[in-house]
Design an enzyme around this catalytic site. Structure first.
Site, PDB file in Angstrom:
ATOM      1  N   LYS A   1      55.257  29.858  42.406  1.00  0.00           N
ATOM      2  CA  LYS A   1      54.029  29.103  42.714  1.00  0.00           C
ATOM      3  C   LYS A   1      54.412  27.665  43.050  1.00  0.00           C
ATOM      4  CE  LYS A   1      49.400  28.251  40.701  1.00  0.00           C
ATOM      5  NZ  LYS A   1      48.517  28.501  39.542  1.00  0.00           N
TER       6      LYS A   1
ATOM      7  N   SER B   1      43.947  30.598  40.552  1.00  0.00           N
ATOM      8  CA  SER B   1      44.542  29.720  41.545  1.00  0.00           C
ATOM      9  C   SER B   1      45.887  30.194  42.078  1.00  0.00           C
ATOM     10  CB  SER B   1      44.733  28.321  40.941  1.00  0.00           C
ATOM     11  OG  SER B   1      45.681  28.369  39.874  1.00  0.00           O
TER      12      SER B   1
ATOM     13  N   SER C   1      44.254  31.890  35.922  1.00  0.00           N
ATOM     14  CA  SER C   1      44.851  31.833  37.260  1.00  0.00           C
ATOM     15  C   SER C   1      45.979  32.806  37.537  1.00  0.00           C
ATOM     16  CB  SER C   1      45.356  30.424  37.549  1.00  0.00           C
ATOM     17  OG  SER C   1      44.279  29.641  37.978  1.00  0.00           O
TER      18      SER C   1
HETATM   19  N1  GLN Z   1      39.716  28.974  37.782  1.00  0.00           N
HETATM   20  C1  GLN Z   1      40.006  28.091  36.686  1.00  0.00           C
HETATM   21  C2  GLN Z   1      39.882  26.653  37.145  1.00  0.00           C
HETATM   22  O1  GLN Z   1      39.578  26.438  38.271  1.00  0.00           O
HETATM   23  C3  GLN Z   1      41.348  28.383  36.125  1.00  0.00           C
HETATM   24  C4  GLN Z   1      42.452  27.801  36.896  1.00  0.00           C
HETATM   25  C5  GLN Z   1      43.802  28.059  36.323  1.00  0.00           C
HETATM   26  O2  GLN Z   1      43.970  28.921  35.456  1.00  0.00           O
HETATM   27  N2  GLN Z   1      44.760  27.290  36.775  1.00  0.00           N
HETATM   28  O3  GLN Z   1      40.101  25.740  36.386  1.00  0.00           O
END
Ligand code: GLN
Length: 487
Positions: free
Chosen positions: A80, A155, A179
């Site tokens: 990532k 994400s 995410s």
């Molecule tokens: N969707 C969640 C957010 O936008 C989790 C994101 C994540 O786990 N990095 O904060």
């Protein structure tokens, strides 16, 4: 595509050892696949060909000498793009870091390199890992390999899509509120968030430090367990890293699970659940029954507050963490500022995207004097109560199950103008981050349009072995995991 790319890491490792293919050929095959596909998919921000092929060469040298290979040596992996790999760009999919080149390796990256895992590239993500659909990347959107009109989840959307589309066999993501698990579920693969502290965060661009955790993506539970083994372990460079020995997580995969107690989270089985997802979870319950487990309904009464708690704590922490991006030390600097203050403000106004700005403002507000007690302090107290809910639940059952998400992947653009609807996508995943417990998503079927459905399994802190065991037994009872996106 080279057919070997469709195989699991375990199978690819065997093929390397049996000299059916060399590590350089396997890595090159991954690059050919990326060349052929990624323009449509958008999973990679950049490729790291030289590093990957050099690593693969070292694997081939070892094979030629008849030497023992480290775990996952020669298996193509996507990183990532919020994790540092020395000499390559680490952008967090943000304009503010568009040209930032890593001067050091993250601890997980060093571990991958030590194990001779070829890192093929940096995977696209929502800017600074903020989002659930990967539409918040400053560069390009990621498309779901099962249907290019749909989102891959976020994400870590690029990591998940690359593994689902066989551009890479493995990937790493970061999970702050879901995410890893959410995109794994939307893309029909396995994604796992370890216990908080299991994997070093040194060299991961921080979003919300008390919630962030790095974890594996793979097309099988066994591969995910092996990748966790490679990346976990104590790291003095991360003060929250647990000083515990690295376990061989795959050792218990085949253990009999007869008599284990499986808790079904009541609050996640009702509201907003799509029919197809409800059916798939019922099917998972039946599977565990057939495997001799006892099914218990479990209520987590504080779960309904988890989104609220998370969006106070995560934004508060991000407002502090992202203060370092000011045009002085790294990345983008506005070209035409008249003085220092204007340089700071213009750099940040031009460098950050709208979702990141929204969160910095929300978090700054929650931490400001006069509001701190009402928001931040209260959210911290509520976080302790959510954790307590889990402690009580795990005194009654071995694992908890639920859908990873109440729905399957949605169309690109469907939620991008409604932040609240987007935040609600994480209803099933966020509480595990608040409690610091491990969780994973495993393929559990398809909806009527052929989109993958994920089963979420949660376990008590530090019980990754049990988590992988319970996931493996479910996985092997079906062939959902063997089905690949037709792309
Ligand atoms: N969707 C969640 C957010 O936008 C989790 C994101 C994540 O786990 N990095 O904060």
């Amino acid at each position: 595509m080279n057919e070997l790319l469709k195989k699991t890491a375990t199978e690819q490792s065997k093929a390397l050892k049996n000299k059916e293919i060399s590590a350089v050929e396997l890595t090159q095959a991954a690059f050919d696949r990326i060349d052929e596909l990624d323009e449509k998919l958008g999973a990679f921000n950049s490729l790291t060909k030289e590093t990957a092929l050099n690593t693969a060469k070292k694997v081939d040298e070892k094979i030629a000498k008849g030497e023992e290979l480290p775990l996952l040596a020669g298996i193509p992996l996507a990183l990532k793009d919020n994790m540092n790999l020395i000499g390559s760009k680490t952008t967090a999919s943000s304009k503010i870091l568009e040209n930032f080149v890593s001067p050091f390796n993250a601890t997980i990256t060093q571990k991958l390199l030590d194990n001779l895992v070829p890192i093929v590239g940096k995977a696209n993500l929502d800017e600074f890992a903020m989002g659930s659909s990967n539409e918040n990347s400053a560069f390009k959107k990621v498309h779901n390999p099962w249907d290019l009109k749909k989102v891959p989840g976020g994400s870590s959307g690029g990591s998940a899509a690359s593994v689902a589309a066989c551009e890479a066999t493995l990937a790493l993501g970061s999970d702050t509120g879901g995410s890893i698990r959410l995109p794994a579920s939307f893309c029909g693969i396995v994604g796992m968030k370890p216990t908080y502290g299991r994997v070093s965060r040194y060299g991961l661009i921080a979003f919300a430090s008390s919630l962030d955790q790095i974890g594996p993506f793979a097309r099988s539970v066994e591969d995910a367990a092996n990748l966790l083994e490679v990346i976990s372990g104590h790291d003095p460079k991360d003060s929250t890293s647990l000083n515990l020995p690295v376990e061989h997580y795959a050792a218990s995969l085949k253990d009999d699970i007869k008599g284990k107690k499986v808790g079904v989270i009541k609050e996640l089985m009702s509201e907003g659940l799509s029919d197809d997802v409800a059916k798939a979870i019922q099917n998972a319950i039946d599977t565990y029954k057939k495997l001799g487990c006892e099914i218990v309904e479990i209520s987590l009464p504080k779960l309904k507050y988890s989104i609220g708690i998370y969006y106070i704590l995560a934004t508060a922490e991000c407002s502090s963490n992202l203060a370092r991006f000011d045009g002085v030390k790294y990345g983008y600097r506005t070209p035409d500022a008249k003085n220092l203050l204007e340089m700071y403000t213009k750099t940040r106004a031009e460098g950050f995207g709208p979702e990141v700005k929204r969160r910095i403002m929300l978090g700054t507000y929650a931490l400001s004097s006069g509001y701190y007690d009402a928001y931040y302090k209260k959210a911290q107290q509520m976080r302790a109560l959510v954790t307590e809910d889990f402690r009580e639940a795990f005194s009654k059952v071995d694992i908890l199950i639920s859908p990873t998400c109440p729905n399957t992947a949605f169309e690109l653009g469907a939620k991008s103008s409604d932040p609240l609807a987007m935040y609600l996508t994480d209803i099933a995943t966020i509480s595990a981050n608040l409690a610091g417990i491990p969780g994973l998503s495993v393929p559990a079927g398809f909806d009527k349009d052929g989109m993958p459905i994920g089963l979420q399994i949660l376990a008590p802190q530090l019980q990754e072995g049990k988590l992988f065991n319970m996931a493996y037994q479910f996985e092997q009872a079906h062939d959902y995991w063997k089905q690949l996106a037709n792309i």
